[in-house]
Structures are given as structure tokens and as C-alpha cells.
Design a protein around this motif. Structure first.
Motif, PDB file in Angstrom:
ATOM      1  N   GLN A 232       0.829  -1.203   0.000  1.00  0.00           N
ATOM      2  CA  GLN A 232       0.000   0.000   0.000  1.00  0.00           C
ATOM      3  C   GLN A 232       0.865   1.255   0.000  1.00  0.00           C
ATOM      4  N   PHE A 233       1.934   1.213   0.789  1.00  0.00           N
ATOM      5  CA  PHE A 233       2.821   2.378   0.864  1.00  0.00           C
ATOM      6  C   PHE A 233       3.500   2.635  -0.478  1.00  0.00           C
ATOM      7  N   LEU A 234       4.016   1.580  -1.097  1.00  0.00           N
ATOM      8  CA  LEU A 234       4.700   1.744  -2.379  1.00  0.00           C
ATOM      9  C   LEU A 234       3.737   2.215  -3.465  1.00  0.00           C
ATOM     10  N   ALA A 235       2.510   1.686  -3.426  1.00  0.00           N
ATOM     11  CA  ALA A 235       1.528   2.073  -4.447  1.00  0.00           C
ATOM     12  C   ALA A 235       1.102   3.531  -4.308  1.00  0.00           C
ATOM     13  N   GLY A 236       1.229   4.084  -3.111  1.00  0.00           N
ATOM     14  CA  GLY A 236       0.791   5.456  -2.899  1.00  0.00           C
ATOM     15  C   GLY A 236       1.896   6.478  -2.936  1.00  0.00           C
ATOM     16  N   ILE A 237       3.120   6.070  -3.315  1.00  0.00           N
ATOM     17  CA  ILE A 237       4.246   7.005  -3.309  1.00  0.00           C
ATOM     18  C   ILE A 237       4.013   8.215  -4.227  1.00  0.00           C
TER      19      ILE A 237
END
Length: 254
Positions: A232-237
Motif C-alpha cells: 500500500q505504501f509503495l503504491a501510494g508514493i
């Protein structure tokens, strides 16, 4: 025209020598030779480029050789022990601890990623969309509230503790001068370490374990700040929001 001072001349000399040293690193002589494919056996299989970059003879920190108590023939040796742990503790105990923590970290990293990809049926009825640390807290809170489904966390703690107790005799043998190698529990159901593959597999395990320990630390850190799992974190960078945005992680709520 005024002559340059001695300090200026010395500075120029240092800069020229620095540039020359940096350039020499990219000279053809520094590149690995494609013809060097000498086969090695045993523990020496872990040595990369004849030990120049990793293995016996490596000095990770320039001008600071590792302690003599750090064996150079162990899997994953990089000549790195700046705090001198090998001079304070039994090296077999340190190796056992590193291997075990690396294995746990690899499982934890896989679990942290998996929870962003799918969720087992019924889990959302117990902890909702909670993940990582929040999932742990909700399981414990649910168990204290009398929800029998929340005792899954207690089962994990029980089985892990039992496993620790059952493996203690093997560790005791190593610590008392036995022939057992650190981390060896005679568990290889797929036969990945048979024949001459053992040294390479030992190296792969220790390096992946070290990477996983660092990776899990980063995953937990990001979760505490953003409240999101690693995927989720990587997808929202691209649209990353700062810690002051609503709905962020636990550390941002103080």
C-alpha cells in the motif's frame, strides 16, 4: 600576477589525485574478467570474485581490520564487526542468533507483504482491516474481551515458544563444543543443500536474512508513520501524503 599560496597548491594536488583515483576505478583493469570461471568447492564457494568483494581477506571498513576473534571462513563473512561483538560473546552464539533472527525476519517480511495482497476469509470479522502492529493489538484486545476467535495470537505465541524449547538441546550442543553448526536443525525436506550446494545455500540464507531484518524494520517504520502496509505504501508514493494528514499511522496520532 600573484603566486598561489602553499595551501591552494596542496588543495589542487589533493583534488587532482582524488579525480585520478576515482577515474582509475573505471579502468578496464578494474573490471572482472569473463575468463575467470574457476570452480571452487566447500565453504570457499561463498567467495565472490575470489574473495575480493566478499569472503576471506575482505576488510569492510578501511583502516579498521576486523577483530581476530571473527572467523573469516563463516558463511556471509564480510570482515565487519566495528563494535567488537565477537570479542565479547561466543561467536557460535552470535551466529545462531543472526541466523535465527534472519529466518524470523524473512517470514515476517513475507507475511507483511502477503497481508496487502489477500486476506483469509473471516479475518475481517475479528480485526477488520487492521494490519501489522494494529492487528496484533486487536487480537490481544479481543482475547481480553472474551472473543474466542481472537486467541489466534496466543496460539502463535504458544507454538513459537514450544519450538524454542524443542530446539534448545541442539543449541546447547553447539555452545558446549559439539560438532553441530549454528542454525543446523537437520531440516531440509526439499534437499536444497545436498551435494556441493550447501555452501551457496548458506550464503544465500544469511544474506537474505540480513536484508529481511533491515526490510522488516523499514516496513514497521512506514506503518507507524503512514498506517499502511508495504505494498500500500509503495503504491501510494506518487500521491504520498505527509504525517499530518488524517488517517495516518500510530506515531502520527500523538
Amino acid at each position: 600576477r600573484p603566486r598561489p599560496s602553499r595551501r591552494s597548491a596542496m588543495l589542487r594536488t589533493v583534488l587532482v589525485l582524488g579525480c585520478a583515483a576515482a577515474t582509475s576505478a573505471f579502468a578496464p583493469a578494474a573490471l572482472p574478467s569473463m575468463a575467470r570461471t574457476t570452480a571452487r568447492s566447500g565453504v570457499t564457494m561463498q567467495l565472490y570474485k575470489e574473495g575480493v568483494l566478499q569472503g576471506k581477506g575482505v576488510q569492510a571498513i578501511p583502516f579498521s581490520p576486523p577483530p581476530e576473534t571473527l572467523p573469516s571462513d563463516i558463511p556471509g563473512y564480510c570482515g565487519f564487526d566495528p563494535l567488537g561483538f565477537s570479542t565479547l560473546f561466543n561467536i557460535d552464539w552470535l551466529r545462531e542468533a543472526e541466523i535465527k533472527n534472519g529466518r524470523v525476519a524473512m517470514l515476517a517480511a513475507a507475511g507483511a507483504i502477503a497481508q496487502d495482497l489477500f486476506q483469509f476469509p473471516g479475518v475481517d470479522k475479528v480485526i477488520g482491516k487492521a494490519k501489522m502492529i494494529e492487528a496484533h493489538d486487536k487480537f490481544i484486545a479481543g482475547a481480553h474481551a472474551g472473543d474466542g476467535r481472537s486467541f489466534a495470537m496466543h496460539q502463535i505465541i504458544f507454538w513459537v515458544s514450544l519450538l524454542e524449547i524443542l530446539t534448545f538441546p541442539a543449541i546447547f550442543e553447539t555452545m558446549n563444543g559439539g560438532s553441530r553448526q549454528p542454525g543446523d536443525f537437520k531440516f531440509d525436506p526439499l534437499g536444497l543443500g545436498k551435494g556441493d550446494k550447501m555452501a551457496r545455500k548458506q550464503l544465500e540464507e544469511i544474506k537474505n536474512g540480513r536484508l529481511a531484518m533491515i526490510g522488516v524494520g523499514g516496513m514497521v517504520h512506514h506503518y507507524l508513520l503512514t498506517g499502511k502496509g508495504p505494498i500500500q505504501f509503495l503504491a501510494g508514493i506518487p500521491n504520498y501524503k505527509s504525517c499530518i494528514a488524517p488517517g495516518m499511522g500510530p506515531l502520527c496520532k500523538f
